[in-house]
Design a protein around this motif. Sequence first.
Motif, PDB file in Angstrom:
ATOM      1  N   UNK A 243       7.856 -64.061 -50.299  1.00  0.00           N
ATOM      2  CA  UNK A 243       8.610 -63.650 -49.134  1.00  0.00           C
ATOM      3  C   UNK A 243       9.879 -62.915 -49.814  1.00  0.00           C
ATOM      4  N   UNK A 244      10.547 -62.126 -49.202  1.00  0.00           N
ATOM      5  CA  UNK A 244      11.826 -61.662 -49.562  1.00  0.00           C
ATOM      6  C   UNK A 244      12.924 -61.765 -48.432  1.00  0.00           C
ATOM      7  N   UNK A 245      14.051 -62.256 -48.803  1.00  0.00           N
ATOM      8  CA  UNK A 245      15.338 -62.229 -47.872  1.00  0.00           C
ATOM      9  C   UNK A 245      15.832 -60.840 -47.523  1.00  0.00           C
ATOM     10  N   UNK A 246      15.588 -60.493 -46.512  1.00  0.00           N
ATOM     11  CA  UNK A 246      16.209 -59.149 -45.847  1.00  0.00           C
ATOM     12  C   UNK A 246      17.743 -59.296 -45.493  1.00  0.00           C
ATOM     13  N   UNK A 247      18.247 -57.956 -45.790  1.00  0.00           N
ATOM     14  CA  UNK A 247      19.762 -57.980 -45.448  1.00  0.00           C
ATOM     15  C   UNK A 247      19.934 -57.889 -43.873  1.00  0.00           C
ATOM     16  N   UNK A 248      20.869 -58.220 -43.353  1.00  0.00           N
ATOM     17  CA  UNK A 248      21.425 -58.111 -41.736  1.00  0.00           C
ATOM     18  C   UNK A 248      20.855 -56.743 -41.513  1.00  0.00           C
ATOM     19  N   UNK A 249      21.385 -55.647 -42.109  1.00  0.00           N
ATOM     20  CA  UNK A 249      21.329 -54.318 -41.682  1.00  0.00           C
ATOM     21  C   UNK A 249      19.865 -54.156 -41.603  1.00  0.00           C
ATOM     22  N   UNK A 250      19.076 -54.499 -42.613  1.00  0.00           N
ATOM     23  CA  UNK A 250      17.649 -54.178 -42.507  1.00  0.00           C
ATOM     24  C   UNK A 250      16.960 -54.660 -41.486  1.00  0.00           C
ATOM     25  N   UNK A 251      17.241 -56.161 -41.070  1.00  0.00           N
ATOM     26  CA  UNK A 251      16.801 -56.771 -39.853  1.00  0.00           C
ATOM     27  C   UNK A 251      17.122 -56.055 -38.693  1.00  0.00           C
ATOM     28  N   UNK A 252      18.301 -55.680 -38.723  1.00  0.00           N
ATOM     29  CA  UNK A 252      18.814 -55.062 -37.273  1.00  0.00           C
ATOM     30  C   UNK A 252      18.063 -53.777 -37.270  1.00  0.00           C
ATOM     31  N   UNK A 253      18.089 -52.833 -38.090  1.00  0.00           N
ATOM     32  CA  UNK A 253      17.383 -51.606 -38.126  1.00  0.00           C
ATOM     33  C   UNK A 253      15.925 -51.776 -37.843  1.00  0.00           C
TER      34      UNK A 253
END
Length: 346
Positions: A243-253
């Motif tokens: 698994x990878x931890x996605x950035x808030x920007x990526x999650x929002x996008x």
Amino acid sequence: MEEPQLVRLLHGGARSLNLSGRDLKYVPMPICRLKTLLALEMKNNYLNTLPDFLSNLVDLEIMNLGNNNLMELPKVLQHMIKLIKLHLFGNRLTYLNPTVLSKLKSVVFLNLNNNQLMELPPEIGCLESLQVLSLDRNKLQQLPTELCTLTRLTEIRATHNELQSLPLEIGYLSELSRLFLSQNNIKELPEGLGKLRKLFVLDIAGNELRIFPTETHNIPLRELYCEANPLLEQIPVHSVQEEEILSLKELSARLVMEQVKDKSSVVRQMIRYFPGVRDMLSQASRCAVCSEAFLNTWLECVKFVKAKKELKIGKCRNAVIPVRALLCSYKCFNSEGHGFYGVAFP
């Protein structure tokens, strides 16, 4: 041909004149009186300049100055506004005068092979009628972005140069059908290449290419030459990260891109008021496995494609070629049956 013979041509309304291979060191003066000339051949001589009096040849359409001693674009060329074909191969050109070059708006065919050019000026973009550009055997390290504004271009030849890359905007050359780039130092082809829906011949042999762009399957290639490249080999690489931890920007996008697919979504209706966000999301990619959109976080993979069977390329010496694929997560990468390999560089 002696000057008295040239004078006699005046009475015949000559349309073409061939002075090739006559050891000329200068252009005979009477030529300026041949105003009916459409084609002037002066290749294989010793010319190092052209006189201003040639500007009288207002209807000239074809000029062949190949294999002379020209070190710069003759300034008189800017007055030949009807020039369609211009041959300058085999000279000593190291530089193209931008002022002269920008005036060649009617030129359809330009041959600059076998010179010493290290760059093309941005004014190459002024040649709005250009269809064929030949740059073989120069010293070019890159092609200017402005070249990609020439939407009438059907053929580019730039073999045996020192090119390291191609303009990212190459996809704008919508009429390009033949692209010859063998014997350069190109390490990667831009993704925009996949937009060339009329590209039938691609010669990228003898470069440093390891992988082809993701949309290679969209190019209607009939001939592909890619031998003598260090292409990736089909060696499995297993993921060690689950698994990878996605950035808030990526999650929002990803959330926004999921929402805009729903026509009744409030997000879909509101995004029109945020052009910056809309432009940012337009740069998104789609996962080759799940087809979901993602922005910045991705896993680069490769799929080994059979050139003739899957890409329908009639002529290709490589039976299988590596094509780039982007995956949105390790979850997709670790799923079964997709046929993608992880890319491992030494």
